[in-house]
Write a protein that holds these residues in place. Sequence first.
Motif, short mmCIF file in Angstrom:
data_model
loop_
_atom_site.label_atom_id
_atom_site.label_comp_id
_atom_site.label_asym_id
_atom_site.label_seq_id
_atom_site.Cartn_x
_atom_site.Cartn_y
_atom_site.Cartn_z
N LEU A 117 29.09 2.43 20.37
CA LEU A 117 29.86 1.48 19.57
C LEU A 117 30.53 0.44 20.47
O LEU A 117 30.64 -0.73 20.09
CB LEU A 117 30.92 2.24 18.76
CG LEU A 117 31.86 1.38 17.91
CD1 LEU A 117 31.10 0.59 16.85
CD2 LEU A 117 32.94 2.25 17.27
N ALA A 118 30.95 0.85 21.67
CA ALA A 118 31.62 -0.08 22.58
C ALA A 118 30.76 -1.28 22.92
O ALA A 118 31.28 -2.34 23.26
CB ALA A 118 32.02 0.66 23.86
N ASP A 119 29.44 -1.14 22.82
CA ASP A 119 28.53 -2.21 23.18
C ASP A 119 28.19 -3.13 22.01
O ASP A 119 27.48 -4.13 22.21
CB ASP A 119 27.24 -1.63 23.77
CG ASP A 119 27.48 -0.86 25.05
OD1 ASP A 119 28.41 -1.22 25.79
OD2 ASP A 119 26.76 0.13 25.29
N CYS A 120 28.66 -2.81 20.80
CA CYS A 120 28.24 -3.61 19.64
C CYS A 120 29.30 -3.69 18.55
O CYS A 120 28.98 -4.02 17.40
CB CYS A 120 26.95 -3.05 19.06
SG CYS A 120 27.07 -1.35 18.44
N TYR A 121 30.56 -3.38 18.86
CA TYR A 121 31.57 -3.29 17.81
C TYR A 121 31.81 -4.63 17.11
O TYR A 121 32.19 -4.65 15.92
CB TYR A 121 32.89 -2.73 18.36
CG TYR A 121 33.62 -3.65 19.31
CD1 TYR A 121 34.50 -4.62 18.83
CD2 TYR A 121 33.45 -3.55 20.68
CE1 TYR A 121 35.18 -5.46 19.70
CE2 TYR A 121 34.11 -4.39 21.55
CZ TYR A 121 34.97 -5.34 21.06
OH TYR A 121 35.63 -6.19 21.91
N GLN A 122 31.61 -5.75 17.80
CA GLN A 122 31.84 -7.04 17.17
C GLN A 122 30.80 -7.32 16.08
O GLN A 122 31.13 -7.75 14.97
CB GLN A 122 31.85 -8.16 18.21
CG GLN A 122 33.07 -8.11 19.13
CD GLN A 122 33.03 -9.19 20.20
OE1 GLN A 122 32.02 -9.37 20.88
NE2 GLN A 122 34.14 -9.90 20.35
N ASP A 123 29.53 -7.08 16.40
CA ASP A 123 28.49 -7.25 15.40
C ASP A 123 28.68 -6.27 14.25
O ASP A 123 28.52 -6.62 13.07
CB ASP A 123 27.11 -7.03 16.03
CG ASP A 123 26.68 -8.18 16.92
OD1 ASP A 123 27.17 -9.31 16.70
OD2 ASP A 123 25.87 -7.96 17.83
N ALA A 124 29.01 -5.02 14.57
CA ALA A 124 29.22 -4.02 13.54
C ALA A 124 30.43 -4.38 12.66
O ALA A 124 30.39 -4.19 11.43
CB ALA A 124 29.42 -2.64 14.16
N GLY A 125 31.48 -4.92 13.27
CA GLY A 125 32.65 -5.33 12.49
C GLY A 125 32.32 -6.42 11.49
O GLY A 125 32.83 -6.42 10.36
N ARG A 126 31.45 -7.34 11.90
CA ARG A 126 31.03 -8.41 10.98
C ARG A 126 30.31 -7.83 9.77
O ARG A 126 30.57 -8.22 8.62
CB ARG A 126 30.12 -9.39 11.73
CG ARG A 126 29.45 -10.43 10.85
CD ARG A 126 28.58 -11.36 11.66
NE ARG A 126 27.56 -10.68 12.44
CZ ARG A 126 26.38 -10.29 11.94
NH1 ARG A 126 26.09 -10.50 10.66
NH2 ARG A 126 25.50 -9.68 12.71
N LEU A 127 29.41 -6.87 10.00
CA LEU A 127 28.65 -6.29 8.89
C LEU A 127 29.53 -5.38 8.03
O LEU A 127 29.36 -5.32 6.81
CB LEU A 127 27.45 -5.52 9.43
CG LEU A 127 26.38 -6.34 10.13
CD1 LEU A 127 25.22 -5.46 10.56
CD2 LEU A 127 25.88 -7.46 9.22
N LEU A 128 30.46 -4.66 8.66
CA LEU A 128 31.37 -3.82 7.89
C LEU A 128 32.25 -4.67 6.99
O LEU A 128 32.51 -4.32 5.83
CB LEU A 128 32.23 -2.98 8.84
CG LEU A 128 33.15 -1.93 8.20
CD1 LEU A 128 32.36 -0.96 7.33
CD2 LEU A 128 33.90 -1.17 9.29
N ALA A 129 32.70 -5.81 7.48
CA ALA A 129 33.49 -6.73 6.66
C ALA A 129 32.67 -7.29 5.51
O ALA A 129 33.18 -7.47 4.39
CB ALA A 129 34.03 -7.87 7.52
N ALA A 130 31.38 -7.56 5.75
CA ALA A 130 30.51 -8.06 4.68
C ALA A 130 30.37 -7.02 3.58
O ALA A 130 30.35 -7.36 2.38
CB ALA A 130 29.14 -8.42 5.25
#
Length: 252
Positions: A117-130
């Motif tokens: 998760l540490a390597d991709c949390y920004q991308d994952a945060g965008r999709l979780l917000a969507a």
Amino acid sequence: MIAGARRGYHNTPLTDPRLPADLDTHCLALLGAAARGHAERHGTGHWWPYLTEPAARRLAPLYGTTPRRMADDATIPLPGTGFDDCLASLPSKRRVAIRHERAAFAAAGLDVRHQRLADCYQDAGRLLAALQKSHGHGDDTDAMTSLLKRQADAMGDHARVVAAYDGPLMTGFCLYYHQGDTTWLRAVGIDPERPAPFAYFPLTCYAPIEDAYRQGSTALHAGIKAIEAKRLRGARVSGLYALHDPHPGGGA
């Protein structure tokens, strides 16, 4: 006041399972008294949300009330040593449907990666917000990204993600944890503007199951959403219960 876990939809008192029955009951009574006392100091009552069935049975006698069922909870058993064993445990019609889903998803040509998760949390945060936005919430991109960063910082290599990429762009992800003999799904997000065929279950079920077998897990905890769809994929369903203090302020 909420007693026990407030996130994750899975609540149980953290007493040692090796305790004798009488000592376990005594510890639970002390825990209930502490919760009631804390609530009284704040001028309120307390309750236990999302208790597992065993936890509700243990706590209910101490409160003299009947737990109320809040939700269903899905767990997929993982027999044997690999995904084919899990698939073989299902009826023939379901096996055909799952093979079709996996083939259609694979044909989309996305790059599927297992990573921290540490390597991709920004991308994952965008999709979780969507995902949150599709459920009627506002734009929570900053909040969801911050939430995932805190998990990444706290959990390190234990916070694992399987994600699909269309070129450099993440289009779907699932965050999960291995703990004990169970793999626990924690968060999911699918890009609503770039949905791959059947992307949801290949990312949130089949890929985590494959990794769960590699880790030696014997179950995948799949949570409270899409219960019937998870039941069709082999999930066993149990109840989650709410238990409230019927006599706040009345003494332990």
